[in-house]
Design a protein around this motif. Structure first.
Motif, PDB file in Angstrom:
ATOM      1  N   MET A 163      -3.013   7.812   5.025  1.00 47.83           N
ATOM      2  CA  MET A 163      -4.092   7.243   4.643  1.00 47.83           C
ATOM      3  C   MET A 163      -3.651   6.354   3.680  1.00 47.83           C
ATOM      4  SD  MET A 163      -6.777   7.850   6.678  1.00 47.83           S
ATOM      5  CE  MET A 163      -8.334   7.633   6.023  1.00 47.83           C
ATOM      6  N   ILE A 164      -4.537   4.940   2.911  1.00 48.34           N
ATOM      7  CA  ILE A 164      -3.934   4.577   1.911  1.00 48.34           C
ATOM      8  C   ILE A 164      -4.398   5.596   0.620  1.00 48.34           C
ATOM      9  CG2 ILE A 164      -4.269   2.159   0.583  1.00 48.34           C
ATOM     10  CD1 ILE A 164      -4.782   0.855   2.940  1.00 48.34           C
ATOM     11  N   GLY A 165      -3.065   5.482  -0.101  1.00 49.73           N
ATOM     12  CA  GLY A 165      -3.195   6.444  -1.554  1.00 49.73           C
ATOM     13  C   GLY A 165      -3.449   4.952  -2.789  1.00 49.73           C
ATOM     14  N   GLU A 166      -3.139   4.049  -2.215  1.00 43.03           N
ATOM     15  CA  GLU A 166      -3.365   3.683  -3.738  1.00 43.03           C
ATOM     16  C   GLU A 166      -2.653   1.521  -3.022  1.00 43.03           C
ATOM     17  OE1 GLU A 166      -1.113   3.354  -7.448  1.00 43.03           O
ATOM     18  OE2 GLU A 166       0.049   4.863  -6.171  1.00 43.03           O
ATOM     19  N   LYS A 208       0.775  -0.948  -0.314  1.00 42.17           N
ATOM     20  CA  LYS A 208      -0.158  -0.186  -0.231  1.00 42.17           C
ATOM     21  C   LYS A 208       0.960   0.728   0.141  1.00 42.17           C
ATOM     22  CE  LYS A 208      -4.176  -2.524   0.203  1.00 42.17           C
ATOM     23  NZ  LYS A 208      -5.276  -2.637  -0.221  1.00 42.17           N
ATOM     24  N   ARG A 209       0.731   2.232  -0.988  1.00 43.12           N
ATOM     25  CA  ARG A 209       1.053   3.676  -1.150  1.00 43.12           C
ATOM     26  C   ARG A 209       0.118   4.478   0.003  1.00 43.12           C
ATOM     27  NH1 ARG A 209       4.626   4.810  -4.190  1.00 43.12           N
ATOM     28  NH2 ARG A 209       3.892   3.401  -6.107  1.00 43.12           N
ATOM     29  N   GLU A 210       1.660   5.347   0.724  1.00 44.84           N
ATOM     30  CA  GLU A 210       0.231   5.834   2.061  1.00 44.84           C
ATOM     31  C   GLU A 210       0.373   7.199   1.626  1.00 44.84           C
ATOM     32  OE1 GLU A 210       1.236   7.044   6.912  1.00 44.84           O
ATOM     33  OE2 GLU A 210       2.572   6.628   5.490  1.00 44.84           O
ATOM     34  N   THR A 211      -0.626   8.026   2.182  1.00 45.72           N
ATOM     35  CA  THR A 211      -0.693   9.540   1.543  1.00 45.72           C
ATOM     36  C   THR A 211      -0.080  10.495   2.409  1.00 45.72           C
ATOM     37  OG1 THR A 211      -2.712   9.770   3.050  1.00 45.72           O
ATOM     38  CG2 THR A 211      -2.748   8.860   0.592  1.00 45.72           C
ATOM     39  N   ALA A 212      -0.041  11.561   2.139  1.00 42.05           N
ATOM     40  CA  ALA A 212       0.946  12.604   3.373  1.00 42.05           C
ATOM     41  C   ALA A 212       0.157  12.796   5.300  1.00 42.05           C
ATOM     42  CB  ALA A 212       0.925  14.298   2.888  1.00 42.05           C
ATOM     43  N   GLU A 213      -1.541  12.026   4.651  1.00 46.02           N
ATOM     44  CA  GLU A 213      -2.780  12.356   5.699  1.00 46.02           C
ATOM     45  C   GLU A 213      -2.419  10.835   6.092  1.00 46.02           C
ATOM     46  OE1 GLU A 213      -3.821  13.136   2.151  1.00 46.02           O
ATOM     47  OE2 GLU A 213      -3.513  14.713   2.717  1.00 46.02           O
TER      48      GLU A 213
END
Length: 406
Positions: free
Chosen positions: A158-161, A151-156
């Motif tokens: 959260m799961i980005g993709e 999983k790629r994490e967002t700056a917040e």
């Protein structure tokens, strides 16, 4: 920085650079850098060194250590500290590898392995696979296919993709390369100020050196966190083990020629003939030398004392035994016992057994009760039975440091 001697870097062997200069802060500093912490009764780095120093295809070994760790390294490595070249590493893994490679430059072999000291569970099969995949312009990378969903994490946070794991591998060490191309790649990166490579395969990729993936090992884990150290210690402490006791044997034979005495097991015995040989032709000590050398894979007596060398003409054979003892002890070995059988019709050995035992006790630096000297005839059969010469068989047992997994 010292260069590896020509004797250490034989062309047909593969050199190794072991990276051990890091501080290992994530593993906790209470017990020192992680490479020196204890697992299964020995230091992490000691297990790593042993994996390479006992491998028959490995030649020179360079260890890049922190500037303040010389005493720590020597204490952890024990007898193996004298079998490697320790150099001061850099402030990054990349710089430590470069300095380690430079230490091999003067007498470099064709191939080199680069390994993290904190991977103590590397095994001979993985080393073999990596070496086999190294080409003249090709490196080798042991790796395992990624099994977990990524999983790629967002700056917040959260799961980005979800990242496809198709074709993705987790890299391990040792990573293997042709020596000169990987050294040139490291030097080029250094001069260009590129210091953000996380492993040597990444530098090879940047330098357009193709790298072949070979199967890694799930056991070849890198110890990063304090929990990793604890689990490694538990794994080793609970594994069935047996002592590393090795037995070697040797055989020698010499013919008679005109003379007035024979030398057997270091003792001159009056006789109507002597034994023919380039040295003093002591068959007992020659057989024992081969037996001792066999316990640490150090070749045979002819490897160290070739009969073609005039300096050994008439030499006392105790020189050969003491040399073999030195090699065994340099590897941390303790001689447990020595057993020699002399096969001859004459002279009689019995009256000289005590003197022989005393001589061997001094050469081997072990007590007399650990030495056995026997004699037998050949029942008038063969060259011994015809009194044309004397033969000897020797067996030696040596206890080396560390345990071997069952």
């Amino acid at each position: 920085m010292r260069d590896v001697s020509e004797k250490q870097a034989a062309d047909d062997k593969v050199a190794v650079v072991i990276v051990a200069a890091g501080r290992g802060a994530r593993a906790g500093q209470a017990n020192g850098p992680k490479q020196y912490q204890q697992i299964g009764g020995g230091a992490v780095i000691a297990r790593t060194l042993d994996a390479f120093l006992t491998h028959p295809k490995i030649g020179a070994v360079v260890v890049a250590i922190h500037a303040e760790d010389d005493a720590l390294f020597r204490r952890a490595a024990g007898a193996n500290a004298d079998r490697v070249v320790a150099v001061t590493g850099g402030t990054s893994r990349q710089e430590s590898v470069r300095l380690g490679l430079l230490a091999l430059r003067s007498h470099a072999p064709g191939r080199v392995l680069i390994h993290d000291a904190a991977r103590p569970f590397v095994d001979a099969e993985l080393i073999d696979r990596t070496i086999a995949a190294i080409g003249e312009r090709q490196g080798a990378l042991p790796a395992l296919p990624v099994a977990d969903t990524l999983k790629r994490e967002t700056a917040e946070g959260m799961i980005g993709e979800t990242v496809s794991r198709a074709g993705l591998h987790a890299a391990q060490t040792p990573q293997g390369f042709p020596f000169w191309p990987i050294l040139a790649a490291h030097e080029k990166a250094h001069h260009l100020g590129k210091a953000d490579f996380t492993d040597d395969a990444a530098i090879a990729e940047w330098a357009h050196i193709p790298v072949k993936i070979v199967p890694g090992s799930p056991d070849n884990v890198k110890l990063t966190w304090a929990r990793d150290i604890a689990m490694a210690d538990q794994r080793l402490s609970s594994a069935p083990r047996f002592p590393d006791i090795r037995t070697g044997n040797g055989y020698d034979v010499h013919a008679f020629e005109p003379g007035d005495h024979v030398t057997l097991c270091g003792v001159a015995i009056p006789h109507d003939r002597k034994l023919s040989g380039h040295s003093d032709a002591d068959v007992g000590l020659h057989a024992l030398t081969d037996a001792l050398l066999a316990t640490c894979g150090a070749g045979d007596i002819g490897t160290h004392f070739p009969p073609s060398d005039p300096q050994w003409k008439g030499a006392a054979s105790r020189i050969f035994v003491e040399h073999a003892v030195k090699l065994v002890r340099a590897r941390g070995g303790r001689i447990a016992n020595a057993d020699i059988t002399l096969i001859c019709e004459a002279p009689r050995v019995g009256p000289h057994r005590e003197a022989m035992t005393e001589a061997l006790s001094a050469m081997l630096r072990i007590s007399r009760d650990r030495i056995s000297i026997k004699a037998t005839t050949n029942e008038k059969l063969g060259f011994v039975g015809r009194e044309e010469g004397i033969a000897a068989i020797a067996t030696a047992s040596v206890v080396f440091p560390g345990d071997v997994p069952e």
